[in-house]
Design a protein around this motif. Structure first.
Motif, PDB file in Angstrom:
ATOM      1  N   ARG A 195      12.446 -12.157   6.188  1.00 24.67           N
ATOM      2  CA  ARG A 195      12.661 -11.556   4.414  1.00 24.67           C
ATOM      3  C   ARG A 195      11.576 -11.614   3.614  1.00 24.67           C
ATOM      4  O   ARG A 195      10.337 -10.896   3.815  1.00 24.67           O
ATOM      5  CB  ARG A 195      12.892 -13.720   4.035  1.00 24.67           C
ATOM      6  N   ALA A 196      11.764 -10.846   2.070  1.00 27.56           N
ATOM      7  CA  ALA A 196      11.310 -10.169   1.520  1.00 27.56           C
ATOM      8  C   ALA A 196      10.853 -10.667  -0.110  1.00 27.56           C
ATOM      9  O   ALA A 196      12.032 -11.213  -0.583  1.00 27.56           O
ATOM     10  CB  ALA A 196      11.061  -9.032   0.396  1.00 27.56           C
ATOM     11  N   MET A 197       9.584 -11.011  -0.425  1.00 30.03           N
ATOM     12  CA  MET A 197      10.092 -11.779  -1.889  1.00 30.03           C
ATOM     13  C   MET A 197       8.747 -11.157  -2.433  1.00 30.03           C
ATOM     14  O   MET A 197       7.546 -11.105  -2.714  1.00 30.03           O
ATOM     15  CB  MET A 197       8.777 -13.422  -2.046  1.00 30.03           C
ATOM     16  N   GLY A 198       9.171 -10.220  -3.293  1.00 31.18           N
ATOM     17  CA  GLY A 198       9.205  -8.978  -3.696  1.00 31.18           C
ATOM     18  C   GLY A 198       8.695  -7.946  -2.514  1.00 31.18           C
ATOM     19  O   GLY A 198       9.808  -7.751  -1.800  1.00 31.18           O
ATOM     20  N   THR A 199       7.304  -7.845  -2.743  1.00 29.08           N
ATOM     21  CA  THR A 199       7.266  -6.554  -1.261  1.00 29.08           C
ATOM     22  C   THR A 199       6.337  -7.269  -0.259  1.00 29.08           C
ATOM     23  O   THR A 199       5.249  -6.947   0.461  1.00 29.08           O
ATOM     24  CB  THR A 199       6.133  -5.706  -1.813  1.00 29.08           C
ATOM     25  N   ASN A 200       6.622  -8.580  -0.281  1.00 33.71           N
ATOM     26  CA  ASN A 200       5.862  -9.825  -0.102  1.00 33.71           C
ATOM     27  C   ASN A 200       6.959  -9.773   1.139  1.00 33.71           C
ATOM     28  O   ASN A 200       7.565 -10.620   1.764  1.00 33.71           O
ATOM     29  CB  ASN A 200       5.028 -10.692  -0.697  1.00 33.71           C
ATOM     30  N   ILE A 201       5.964  -9.511   2.186  1.00 34.68           N
ATOM     31  CA  ILE A 201       7.018  -9.589   4.039  1.00 34.68           C
ATOM     32  C   ILE A 201       6.479 -10.494   4.139  1.00 34.68           C
ATOM     33  O   ILE A 201       5.844 -10.693   5.243  1.00 34.68           O
ATOM     34  CB  ILE A 201       7.407  -8.140   4.332  1.00 34.68           C
ATOM     35  N   VAL A 205      10.830  -2.588  -0.851  1.00 41.52           N
ATOM     36  CA  VAL A 205      11.025  -3.569  -0.192  1.00 41.52           C
ATOM     37  C   VAL A 205      11.425  -2.616   1.793  1.00 41.52           C
ATOM     38  O   VAL A 205      10.441  -3.241   2.548  1.00 41.52           O
ATOM     39  CB  VAL A 205      12.329  -4.192  -0.002  1.00 41.52           C
ATOM     40  N   ARG A 206      11.597  -1.679   2.041  1.00 40.85           N
ATOM     41  CA  ARG A 206      12.170  -0.749   2.889  1.00 40.85           C
ATOM     42  C   ARG A 206      11.027  -0.343   3.491  1.00 40.85           C
ATOM     43  O   ARG A 206      10.018  -0.304   4.244  1.00 40.85           O
ATOM     44  CB  ARG A 206      12.607   0.249   3.103  1.00 40.85           C
ATOM     45  N   GLU A 207       9.583   0.162   2.329  1.00 39.83           N
ATOM     46  CA  GLU A 207       8.308   0.477   2.322  1.00 39.83           C
ATOM     47  C   GLU A 207       7.508  -0.599   2.868  1.00 39.83           C
ATOM     48  O   GLU A 207       7.043  -0.177   3.815  1.00 39.83           O
ATOM     49  CB  GLU A 207       8.181   1.237   0.513  1.00 39.83           C
ATOM     50  N   ALA A 208       7.454  -1.443   2.348  1.00 39.21           N
ATOM     51  CA  ALA A 208       6.909  -2.465   2.898  1.00 39.21           C
ATOM     52  C   ALA A 208       6.926  -3.016   4.423  1.00 39.21           C
ATOM     53  O   ALA A 208       6.540  -3.449   4.804  1.00 39.21           O
ATOM     54  CB  ALA A 208       6.595  -4.026   1.889  1.00 39.21           C
ATOM     55  N   VAL A 209       8.519  -2.997   4.871  1.00 35.79           N
ATOM     56  CA  VAL A 209       9.385  -3.064   5.821  1.00 35.79           C
ATOM     57  C   VAL A 209       8.054  -2.129   6.881  1.00 35.79           C
ATOM     58  O   VAL A 209       7.528  -3.081   7.768  1.00 35.79           O
ATOM     59  CB  VAL A 209      10.065  -2.905   6.008  1.00 35.79           C
ATOM     60  N   ILE A 245       6.703  -2.327  10.459  1.00 37.34           N
ATOM     61  CA  ILE A 245       6.883  -1.913  11.492  1.00 37.34           C
ATOM     62  C   ILE A 245       7.321  -0.489  10.681  1.00 37.34           C
ATOM     63  O   ILE A 245       8.476   0.352  11.470  1.00 37.34           O
ATOM     64  CB  ILE A 245       8.551  -2.642  11.369  1.00 37.34           C
ATOM     65  N   PRO A 246       6.170   0.044  11.742  1.00 38.60           N
ATOM     66  CA  PRO A 246       5.923   1.668  11.430  1.00 38.60           C
ATOM     67  C   PRO A 246       7.422   2.218  11.940  1.00 38.60           C
ATOM     68  O   PRO A 246       7.902   3.976  11.697  1.00 38.60           O
ATOM     69  CB  PRO A 246       4.834   2.096  11.153  1.00 38.60           C
ATOM     70  N   ASP A 247       7.760   1.788  13.480  1.00 39.35           N
ATOM     71  CA  ASP A 247       8.895   2.856  14.296  1.00 39.35           C
ATOM     72  C   ASP A 247       9.989   1.902  14.498  1.00 39.35           C
ATOM     73  O   ASP A 247      11.045   2.722  14.601  1.00 39.35           O
ATOM     74  CB  ASP A 247       7.831   2.801  15.648  1.00 39.35           C
ATOM     75  N   ALA A 248      10.162   1.200  12.259  1.00 39.12           N
ATOM     76  CA  ALA A 248      11.298   0.850  12.468  1.00 39.12           C
ATOM     77  C   ALA A 248      12.725   2.223  12.274  1.00 39.12           C
ATOM     78  O   ALA A 248      12.252   2.941  11.643  1.00 39.12           O
ATOM     79  CB  ALA A 248      11.657   0.330  11.178  1.00 39.12           C
ATOM     80  N   THR A 249      13.564   1.589  13.749  1.00 40.26           N
ATOM     81  CA  THR A 249      14.639   2.684  13.538  1.00 40.26           C
ATOM     82  C   THR A 249      15.362   2.452  12.251  1.00 40.26           C
ATOM     83  O   THR A 249      16.468   3.276  11.945  1.00 40.26           O
ATOM     84  CB  THR A 249      15.444   2.692  15.110  1.00 40.26           C
ATOM     85  N   ASP A 250      16.498   1.591  12.107  1.00 40.52           N
ATOM     86  CA  ASP A 250      17.358   0.428  11.057  1.00 40.52           C
ATOM     87  C   ASP A 250      16.299  -0.416   9.838  1.00 40.52           C
ATOM     88  O   ASP A 250      15.431  -1.675  10.392  1.00 40.52           O
ATOM     89  CB  ASP A 250      18.014   0.476  11.603  1.00 40.52           C
ATOM     90  N   ILE A 251      16.505  -0.703   9.410  1.00 39.03           N
ATOM     91  CA  ILE A 251      16.361  -1.825   8.341  1.00 39.03           C
ATOM     92  C   ILE A 251      17.281  -1.996   7.433  1.00 39.03           C
ATOM     93  O   ILE A 251      18.260  -1.038   6.698  1.00 39.03           O
ATOM     94  CB  ILE A 251      14.662  -1.354   7.276  1.00 39.03           C
ATOM     95  N   ILE A 252      18.126  -3.531   7.348  1.00 34.07           N
ATOM     96  CA  ILE A 252      19.361  -3.207   6.263  1.00 34.07           C
ATOM     97  C   ILE A 252      18.362  -5.354   5.878  1.00 34.07           C
ATOM     98  O   ILE A 252      18.328  -5.520   5.732  1.00 34.07           O
ATOM     99  CB  ILE A 252      20.184  -4.048   7.895  1.00 34.07           C
ATOM    100  N   THR A 253      18.580  -4.727   4.814  1.00 34.24           N
ATOM    101  CA  THR A 253      18.896  -5.134   3.548  1.00 34.24           C
ATOM    102  C   THR A 253      20.065  -6.052   2.855  1.00 34.24           C
ATOM    103  O   THR A 253      20.472  -5.848   2.662  1.00 34.24           O
ATOM    104  CB  THR A 253      17.867  -4.941   2.024  1.00 34.24           C
ATOM    105  N   SER A 254      19.527  -7.335   2.457  1.00 34.56           N
ATOM    106  CA  SER A 254      20.308  -8.010   1.865  1.00 34.56           C
ATOM    107  C   SER A 254      20.222  -9.480   0.749  1.00 34.56           C
ATOM    108  O   SER A 254      19.290 -10.259   1.016  1.00 34.56           O
ATOM    109  CB  SER A 254      21.509  -9.177   3.659  1.00 34.56           C
ATOM    110  N   PRO A 255      20.542  -8.786  -0.184  1.00 29.69           N
ATOM    111  CA  PRO A 255      20.144  -9.085  -1.710  1.00 29.69           C
ATOM    112  C   PRO A 255      20.265 -10.707  -1.230  1.00 29.69           C
ATOM    113  O   PRO A 255      21.533 -11.140  -1.473  1.00 29.69           O
ATOM    114  CB  PRO A 255      20.487  -8.134  -2.135  1.00 29.69           C
TER     115      PRO A 255
END
Length: 326
Positions: free
Chosen positions: A221-227, A182-186, A190-200
């Motif tokens: 939201r992410a559904m699998g790797t679909n962001i 998921v982080r990889e897909a985000v 957003i290639p310049d993301a400084t922080d990614i917070i995931t909430s399952p």
């Protein structure tokens, strides 16, 4: 984790303890260990009673000192003082060891939630929240219930729960792998993301996303790797104005700021009062951001009303504030 999951974890640990020869050979030790593992899997959450006082105290302290390193060492001793007198022939060392394991596992599994704990206190008050397991995970709960049923119908408890814990380790590793994808897909979006917070969530493949770069917040939201990105907000630093500084002194807002790592803020001025609102961006649900802190001040910057917590409509928020309708 939720209370029900902690209960079944305590039962599972008590069953696993039968692999300990000392526990298996002494009925007093086995019975006291089962009681202690169930109690130990619950006792760190004793701070839930703080909710009876108010949300600010609860938010600021829940999973705080009761989940700290000193507490993990202290809780087993407190439980021993209560349980051991009823089982004086139990092996005290092994009873302590399994009780400690129950308390430790409670705190350990809580760090995998998005809520997290202050498990590293007193060294740091930072919240440790890995965001890979929902507070209630139906798969984890279901695996525990299945293992308990297998035990009840006659299987050996030690090996049943040993196998269950091995399966759970695999499941946790799978969740970390899913989070990494998921982080990889985000980052592709957003290639310049400084922080990614995931909430399952309770759905295995569904994740809430809150990300940021130097200029914007992104919520999706992410559904699998679909962001899917639902909202974008400019990152506006909180200025040190008299109104905002006065609002920060309010206990509800202070509690919110001590807990929330990613939020935006709003300031509205009316004829006879100001309203300051801070909005946590991690929990978007049906187009709404339910975790907020709101402070109302009169024109002299005296507090009128405030609230922090979960609220799912503007009407209910106004009722919580119960002083000034806009």
């Amino acid at each position: 984790m939720d209370t029900g999951t902690h209960v079944v974890m305590g039962i599972a640990l008590g069953g696993l303890a039968t692999l300990d020869p000392v526990v298996a050979s002494n009925s007093a030790t086995a019975t006291s260990v089962l009681i202690a593992t169930i109690a130990g899997s619950q006792i760190p959450d004793i701070d839930t009673v703080l909710k009876l006082r108010n949300n600010a105290i609860y938010i600021r302290n829940h999973r705080g000192v009761t989940h700290s390193i000193p507490a993990v060492l202290l809780w087993p001793l407190i439980l021993l003082a209560v349980i051991y007198p009823f089982f004086p022939t139990a092996n005290l060392l092994h009873l302590w060891g399994w009780t400690f394991a129950a308390v430790f596992i409670h705190v350990f599994v809580d760090i995998f939630n998005a809520y997290g704990t202050q498990a590293l206190r007193p060294f740091t008050s930072k919240w440790v929240a890995l965001g890979v397991i929902n507070t209630f995970d139906p798969i984890i709960f279901g695996i525990h219930v299945a293992a308990i049923v297998i035990w009840v119908i006659g299987a050996d408890p030690g090996y049943t729960f040993l196998g269950m814990f091995i399966v759970l380790i695999g499941y946790y590793l799978l969740r970390f792998y899913a989070q990494a994808k998921v982080r990889e897909a985000v980052r592709k979006i957003i290639p310049d993301a400084t922080d990614i917070i995931t909430s399952p969530t309770m759905k295995f493949n569904f994740w809430r996303i809150a990300a940021m770069n130097e200029e914007e917040f992104f919520v999706g939201r992410a559904m699998g790797t679909n962001i899917v990105i639902y909202d974008r907000f400019k990152r506006v630093p909180v200025p040190k104005t008299p109104v905002l500084e006065a609002a920060k002194k309010d206990s509800n807002l202070a509690a919110f700021l001590s807990f929330s790592p990613v939020y935006r803020w709003e300031l509205d001025e009316y004829d006879d009062h100001y309203e300051v609102r801070f909005i946590d961006l991690r929990y978007r649900s049906n187009g709404h951001y339910p975790f907020v802190a709101v402070v109302q001040l009169d024109l002299e910057l005296n507090p009128i009303s405030s609230y922090t917590g979960w609220v799912f409509s503007e009407k209910k928020l106004r009722k919580k504030l119960s002083i000034i309708p806009n």
